[in-house]
Design an enzyme around this catalytic site. Structure first.
Site, PDB file in Angstrom:
ATOM      1  N   CYS A 183      95.542  37.496  58.131  1.00  0.00           N
ATOM      2  CA  CYS A 183      95.862  38.802  58.499  1.00  0.00           C
ATOM      3  C   CYS A 183      94.387  39.356  59.134  1.00  0.00           C
ATOM      4  O   CYS A 183      94.481  40.019  59.942  1.00  0.00           O
ATOM      5  CB  CYS A 183      96.211  39.657  57.150  1.00  0.00           C
ATOM      6  SG  CYS A 183      95.042  39.300  55.807  1.00  0.00           S
ATOM      7  N   GLU A 221     100.688  42.090  66.237  1.00  0.00           N
ATOM      8  CA  GLU A 221     100.179  40.873  65.289  1.00  0.00           C
ATOM      9  C   GLU A 221     101.098  39.599  65.693  1.00  0.00           C
ATOM     10  O   GLU A 221     102.267  39.628  65.461  1.00  0.00           O
ATOM     11  CB  GLU A 221     100.544  41.198  63.993  1.00  0.00           C
ATOM     12  CG  GLU A 221      99.639  40.029  63.196  1.00  0.00           C
ATOM     13  CD  GLU A 221      99.832  40.621  61.738  1.00  0.00           C
ATOM     14  OE1 GLU A 221     100.874  40.852  61.122  1.00  0.00           O
ATOM     15  OE2 GLU A 221      98.554  40.195  61.060  1.00  0.00           O
ATOM     16  N   GLU A 274      98.246  45.495  51.473  1.00  0.00           N
ATOM     17  CA  GLU A 274      97.506  44.628  52.365  1.00  0.00           C
ATOM     18  C   GLU A 274      98.287  44.140  53.402  1.00  0.00           C
ATOM     19  O   GLU A 274      98.899  43.048  53.143  1.00  0.00           O
ATOM     20  CB  GLU A 274      96.486  43.665  51.486  1.00  0.00           C
ATOM     21  CG  GLU A 274      95.244  43.108  52.212  1.00  0.00           C
ATOM     22  CD  GLU A 274      95.442  41.930  53.214  1.00  0.00           C
ATOM     23  OE1 GLU A 274      95.687  42.359  54.340  1.00  0.00           O
ATOM     24  OE2 GLU A 274      95.495  41.031  52.576  1.00  0.00           O
ATOM     25  N   LYS A 291     105.601  37.448  42.439  1.00  0.00           N
ATOM     26  CA  LYS A 291     106.439  36.573  43.368  1.00  0.00           C
ATOM     27  C   LYS A 291     105.919  36.012  44.353  1.00  0.00           C
ATOM     28  O   LYS A 291     105.562  36.693  45.367  1.00  0.00           O
ATOM     29  CB  LYS A 291     107.641  37.527  43.445  1.00  0.00           C
ATOM     30  CG  LYS A 291     109.001  36.684  44.399  1.00  0.00           C
ATOM     31  CD  LYS A 291     109.784  37.402  45.120  1.00  0.00           C
ATOM     32  CE  LYS A 291     109.345  37.286  46.737  1.00  0.00           C
ATOM     33  NZ  LYS A 291     109.252  36.263  47.270  1.00  0.00           N
TER      34      LYS A 291
HETATM   35  P1  NAI Z   1     107.188  39.372  54.533  1.00  0.00           P
HETATM   36  O1  NAI Z   1     106.414  40.529  54.548  1.00  0.00           O
HETATM   37  O2  NAI Z   1     108.527  39.270  54.821  1.00  0.00           O
HETATM   38  O3  NAI Z   1     106.744  38.575  53.264  1.00  0.00           O
HETATM   39  C1  NAI Z   1     105.863  38.843  52.504  1.00  0.00           C
HETATM   40  C2  NAI Z   1     106.541  38.575  51.046  1.00  0.00           C
HETATM   41  O4  NAI Z   1     107.439  39.695  51.006  1.00  0.00           O
HETATM   42  C3  NAI Z   1     107.000  37.386  50.663  1.00  0.00           C
HETATM   43  O5  NAI Z   1     106.958  37.060  49.101  1.00  0.00           O
HETATM   44  C4  NAI Z   1     108.586  37.981  50.732  1.00  0.00           C
HETATM   45  O6  NAI Z   1     109.460  37.237  50.068  1.00  0.00           O
HETATM   46  C5  NAI Z   1     108.503  39.328  50.167  1.00  0.00           C
HETATM   47  N1  NAI Z   1     109.586  40.419  50.617  1.00  0.00           N
HETATM   48  C6  NAI Z   1     110.292  40.284  51.875  1.00  0.00           C
HETATM   49  N2  NAI Z   1     111.167  41.192  51.826  1.00  0.00           N
HETATM   50  C7  NAI Z   1     110.938  42.077  50.782  1.00  0.00           C
HETATM   51  C8  NAI Z   1     111.569  43.435  50.187  1.00  0.00           C
HETATM   52  N3  NAI Z   1     112.517  43.948  50.857  1.00  0.00           N
HETATM   53  N4  NAI Z   1     110.958  43.708  49.087  1.00  0.00           N
HETATM   54  C9  NAI Z   1     110.038  43.098  48.354  1.00  0.00           C
HETATM   55  N5  NAI Z   1     109.410  41.908  48.736  1.00  0.00           N
HETATM   56  C10 NAI Z   1     109.844  41.496  49.919  1.00  0.00           C
HETATM   57  O7  NAI Z   1     106.511  38.260  55.830  1.00  0.00           O
HETATM   58  P2  NAI Z   1     107.156  37.194  56.678  1.00  0.00           P
HETATM   59  O8  NAI Z   1     108.395  37.598  57.022  1.00  0.00           O
HETATM   60  O9  NAI Z   1     106.894  35.968  55.690  1.00  0.00           O
HETATM   61  O10 NAI Z   1     105.985  37.195  57.622  1.00  0.00           O
HETATM   62  C11 NAI Z   1     106.270  38.121  58.862  1.00  0.00           C
HETATM   63  C12 NAI Z   1     105.216  38.768  59.651  1.00  0.00           C
HETATM   64  O11 NAI Z   1     104.383  39.351  58.724  1.00  0.00           O
HETATM   65  C13 NAI Z   1     104.213  37.352  59.983  1.00  0.00           C
HETATM   66  O12 NAI Z   1     104.459  36.971  61.334  1.00  0.00           O
HETATM   67  C14 NAI Z   1     102.970  38.089  60.120  1.00  0.00           C
HETATM   68  O13 NAI Z   1     102.849  38.817  61.229  1.00  0.00           O
HETATM   69  C15 NAI Z   1     102.912  39.124  59.189  1.00  0.00           C
HETATM   70  N6  NAI Z   1     102.245  38.629  57.661  1.00  0.00           N
HETATM   71  C16 NAI Z   1     101.132  39.350  57.425  1.00  0.00           C
HETATM   72  C17 NAI Z   1     100.307  38.572  56.266  1.00  0.00           C
HETATM   73  C18 NAI Z   1      99.254  39.364  55.798  1.00  0.00           C
HETATM   74  O14 NAI Z   1      98.578  38.639  54.989  1.00  0.00           O
HETATM   75  N7  NAI Z   1      98.907  40.633  55.944  1.00  0.00           N
HETATM   76  C19 NAI Z   1     101.062  37.489  55.727  1.00  0.00           C
HETATM   77  C20 NAI Z   1     102.271  37.197  55.988  1.00  0.00           C
HETATM   78  C21 NAI Z   1     102.687  37.693  57.002  1.00  0.00           C
END
Ligand code: NAI
Ligand code: MG
Length: 484
Positions: A297, A394, A263, A189
């Protein structure tokens, strides 16, 4: 563009053509080797964050759609993929890698349009690195007994993979390649704001004649991801994204037979020692935080400078950020593109506001920003203290905090005293100091006198709230197998 007075010359616009990127109006779910209309009949738009225009409609997978994808992966696992010899699996992976290379330009332009990242990065980093991951793991597919000598290697079955928006195609490759090499089948996804390159990858996978159901790509929001996590036929979840959702997924997997790798976020420190080559360090630091708008990240978002070098570093950093070009992601000269979404843009602005309230000196480049789209000027937060929220949390944007230290012990203390532990950078001309620091920093990846260097053969992953499990390299195979 930065003001003319700050550059010895200005660049003429050099936008990449969009002509090679064929976008359909609407994208369906990729299930069992076919593009399939969602049972939900629901679609949402993917936008271009550079100008806020919609690019295409993307299907929103319901629980039933997720179930169909997982069942198709389970059937492909049982009937075809788990029975195939490693060398045959490898051939498919090589084919996917080569087809990514053939369609590199199209993928790079699309990635920049959908995510906002500069074309220089998608062209020179994301797309080649995605192909390299498939090449690298293709090589392992028939050599698993050498990866794990004297052990019997067993695949897991259906793997659910959930990825974020900052490296959409690369994260898809990073996740799919080792899973297939080890004999698993996949339901992936992508993030809701950047699904298009994964759907292009689905087209490539189809063109490669990968047996139907071996890779399924389902699009949607968090609820779609959660259906995948909860599905009983899924044997492993690999997640990259926020620490908050990572913890939530960990709770959902607790008490089940699912394996999990996470991660998550980071708050990497760069440490500049007094013996460092300052000019080199400045370039590495600029690359480490402004690369991909800081939406990385492992971004080097905290700078720790030995006190007697602070003045020189600040002066040089201010001069360097003034020359960074912020603007159209498709322009080949652009250093900093658009922030991925309005939500992320607001989050970054909110943190800059918090820095002001906390009494930090906020220094930004004086460039003018495009009228439409989500752009943030490169930002330095000076006089930061360890207790400031902008140091502890972050931000995920082009924002760098600066603190000073006197002794190496103090630098280690400051670097480690945060909830994250993904990466760190050390700048010093003395090898012994680099070894000393790298053994004491609680970070999964440590670069010395360089930053953000990646290779498919190197493992990547974190300590503490940055997650667990390693991706990349030989280590990356381990989380997709059972060893007997
Ligand atoms: P997020 O963690 O909500 O999204 C990442 C993925 O998880 C997306 O595909 C989303 O649809 C999915 N997701 C969301 N809720 C879920 C659930 N309950 N169960 C399963 N999958 C779910 O990240 P978001 O809201 O896009 O970004 C928020 C913050 O997260 C950013 O500001 C940043 O600080 C951090 N982040 C860190 C990343 C990394 O590479 N470690 C990448 C993206 C965001
Ligand atoms: Mg988008």
């Amino acid at each position: 563009m930065p003001k003319e007075t700050t550059l010895s010359w200005t660049y003429s616009p050099a936008p990449e053509s969009k002509d090679q990127t064929f976008l359909k109006e609407r994208y369906d779910l990729f299930i069992n080797g076919k593009f399939t209309k969602p049972e939900s009949k629901k679609y949402f738009h993917s936008f271009n964050p550079a100008d806020e225009t919609p690019l295409a409609q993307v299907a929103r997978a319901s629980e039933k759609d997720v179930d169909a994808a997982v069942k198709s992966a389970a059937s492909a696992y049982n009937k075809v993929w788990s029975k195939l010899e490693g060398k045959e699996r490898g051939k498919y992976l090589f084919r996917i890698a080569r087809m990514i290379q053939e369609r590199a330009k199209e993928l790079a332009v699309l990635e920049s349009m959908d995510s906002g990242k500069p074309i220089r990065e998608s062209r020179d980093f994301d797309v080649p690195a995605a192909a390299n991951h498939f090449f690298y793991y293709a090589g392992w597919a028939d050599k698993l007994e050498y990866a794990f000598p004297n052990r019997k290697v067993e695949s897991l079955g259906v793997v659910g993979q959930i990825i974020p928006w900052n490296f959409p195609l690369l994260m898809a490759a990073w996740k799919i390649a080792p899973a297939l090499a080890t004999g698993n089948t996949v339901v992936l996804k992508p993030a809701e704001s950047t699904s298009l390159s994964a759907l292009k990858l689905a087209e490539i996978i189809k063109d490669c004649d990968l047996p139907p159901g071996v890779v399924n790509i389902i699009t949607g929001f968090g609820d779609t991801g959660e259906y995948l996590v909860k599905h009983p036929l899924v044997k492993k979840i690999a997640f990259t994204g926020s620490t908050e959702i990572g913890k939530h997924i960990q709770k959902l997997c607790a008490g089940t037979d699912k394996k999990l790798s996470l991660e998550l976020g980071g708050k990497a420190a760069h440490i500049i020692l007094e013996d460092a080559s300052i000019n080199e360090a400045i370039e590495g630091i600029i690359n480490g935080i402004f690369f991909n708008q800081g939406e990385v990240c492992c971004a080097g978002s905290r700078l720790l400078v030995q006190e007697n070098k602070a003045e020189e570093v600040i002066t040089k950093l201010k001069a360097r950020i003034e020359k960074l070009i912020v603007g159209d992601p498709l322009d080949k000269n652009t250093d900093i593109g658009a922030i991925n979404s309005k939500m992320q843009f607001d989050k970054i602005q909110n943190y800059i506001g918090i820095a002001k309230q906390e009494g930090l000196e906020v220094h930004q480049s004086s460039c003018t920003l495009p009228a439409k789209g989500f752009y943030v000027r490169p930002t330095l937060l000076l006089n930061a203290a360890q207790t400031n929220r902008v140091v502890q949390e972050e931000i995920f944007g082009p924002v760098l905090t600066l603190q000073t230290f006197r002794s190496i012990e103090e630098a280690i203390e400051l670097a480690n005293n945060i909830p994250y532990g993904l990466s760190a950078g050390i700048w010093s001309s003395k090898g012994s100091r680099i070894f000393n620091l790298s053994s004491k920093l609680k970070a999964g990846v440590i670069w010395a006198n360089s930053y953000n260097k990646f290779d498919p053969s190197s493992p990547f992953g974190g300590y503490k709230e940055s997650g667990f499990g390693r991706e990349g390299g030989l280590h990356g195979l381990r989380s997709y197998v059972n060893l007997k």
